[in-house]
Design an enzyme around this catalytic site. Structure first.
Site: not given
Ligand code: SAH
Length: 275
Positions: A28, A51, A73, A104-106, A109, A134, A187, A216
Site C-alpha cells: 500500500p 505504476d 497510472k 500498487g497494493g494487490d 484488487i 491491499t 477511489m 496510508g
Molecule cells: N490495487 C490497489 C488498489 C488500486 S485502486 C490495492 O490493492 O490497494 C487505487 C485506490 O486504492 C486509490 O484511489 C485509493 O482509494 C486506494 N489506495 C491505494 N493506496 C492507498 C493508500 N496508501 N492509502 C489510501 N488509499 C490507497
C-alpha cells in the site's frame, strides 16, 4: 520458473523463447510491506513496468541494469493507456525477458491486474501473480481499525466508489442493509458526498462512524474520523489527497486516537490530522 528459482539474475533467453511476466503487488505504500517473493521477483527482473502507486523505493531491489518503465497510472489518470501497457508486457516477454509488472497494493484488487493477466494468457505468455497487501489492510493496520471484529463486523466489502462512466451505480440497498459489515471504498475521495448520501438514503444511520485515510502507511499518511452524516462536509474541508480510502462501519470507533483525528460535527473546524 518460480521466483524462488530466480534469486540470481536470469541470463537473457534465446530469441524466440517467450519470457515470463510476474504481476507483483507492491503493497500500500510503505516499501517494507512488499512480500519476500515480490522482492525476489524484482531482483531477478530484466524489465520492471511500474505504476505511480508502487513505491519508487522498491526499484532499489532491482539490478542496476534493469529496464525501468513508468506507466504513471494513478486513480483514473493513465499516462500509458491500458492497451499500451498490455503491448509493453507482451513485447518484452516475447523478447525472452523476465518482466515484473509492479502494481500498487494487490494486483487483483482494482488494479486491472485481471485484464493484464488475460491479455498475456491470450498471447500464450506465462504469467504468475504475487499478491500484495491491499490498501484496505494497510490503512486498517496503520490506523488501528480492525476490518472485522467478533462483536462489530462479521464481514468486509471492498468497493470501487468511482465507477466507469457507462457503469450502473452501486447496489446501495445491499450495501446499506448489513450493519455488521465494514464497507471500504476505494477511489472515493471525490465521491465522498455521494457515498455518504446514498448510504443514508438507503437506511444506514447518519451516526455510523467513518474514517478517511489518505496516503496510508506512508510518511504522508493523514487520517480523519467523522460520522456518516458529516462525510461529504469533512471530505471537502479536510485537506486530504489521493490515494484515499473511506472506511464505514462500527469498527471505525476502535481507531487509535493518536493516529486518527476526530471531526466531531459539521460545523466544528476539522482538526489537524495526525500522522
Ligand atoms: N490495487 C490497489 C488498489 C488500486 S485502486 C490495492 O490493492 O490497494 C487505487 C485506490 O486504492 C486509490 O484511489 C485509493 O482509494 C486506494 N489506495 C491505494 N493506496 C492507498 C493508500 N496508501 N492509502 C489510501 N488509499 C490507497
Amino acid at each position: 520458473m518460480p521466483p524462488d528459482a530466480m534469486m540470481n539474475a536470469a541470463p537473457p533467453m534465446p530469441s524466440g523463447h517467450a519470457g515470463h511476466v510476474w504481476l507483483v503487488g507492491a503493497g500500500p505504500g510503505d516499501p517494507d510491506l512488499i512480500t519476500v517473493k515480490g522482492v525476489r521477483a524484482l531482483q531477478a527482473a530484466d524489465v520492471v513496468i511500474y505504476d505511480r502507486l508502487a513505491s519508487a523505493a522498491l526499484l532499489a531491489h532491482c539490478r542496476p541494469d534493469v529496464v525501468r518503465i513508468s506507466v504513471g497510472k494513478r486513480a483514473g489518470l493513465h499516462s500509458v493507456p491500458q492497451d499500451g501497457i498490455h503491448a509493453l508486457l507482451i513485447a518484452h516477454a516475447r523478447a525472452g525477458r523476465n518482466v515484473v509488472r509492479l502494481k500498487g497494493g494487490d494486483p487483483f484488487i482494482f488494479g486491472r491486474g485481471g485484464e493484464e493477466m488475460i491479455a498475456l494468457r491470450r498471447q500464450g505468455i506465462p504469467v504468475s501473480i504475487i499478491p500484495g497487501v491491499t490498501a484496505a489492510s494497510g490503512c486498517a493496520a496503520a490506523t488501528g481499525i480492525p476490518l472485522t471484529h467478533r462483536d462489530l463486523a462479521g464481514g468486509v466489502s471492498l468497493i470501487a466508489a468511482h465507477r466507469q462512466e457507462d457503469a450502473r451505480d452501486l447496489d446501495w440497498t445491499a450495501l446499506a442493509a448489513d450493519r455488521q459489515r465494514t464497507l471500504v471504498f476505494y477511489m472515493g475521495l471525490s465521491r465522498a458526498e455521494h457515498v455518504g448520501m446514498e448510504l443514508m438514503l438507503h437506511g444506514l444511520s447518519g451516526t455510523t462512524p467513518v474514517a478517511l485515510v489518505a496516503c496510508g502507511t506512508t510518511s504522508k499518511q493523514r487520517a480523519v474520523r467523522c460520522l456518516l452524516a458529516d462525510l461529504g462536509a469533512v471530505a471537502r474541508r479536510c485537506d486530504l489527497v489521493s490515494p484515499c480510502l473511506i472506511v464505514v462501519g462500527q469498527v471505525v470507533a476502535l481507531a487509535d486516537p493518536a493516529l486518527v483525528a476526530w471531526a466531531r460535527s459539521r460545523q466544528e473546524p476539522v482538526p489537524a490530522c495526525p500522522v
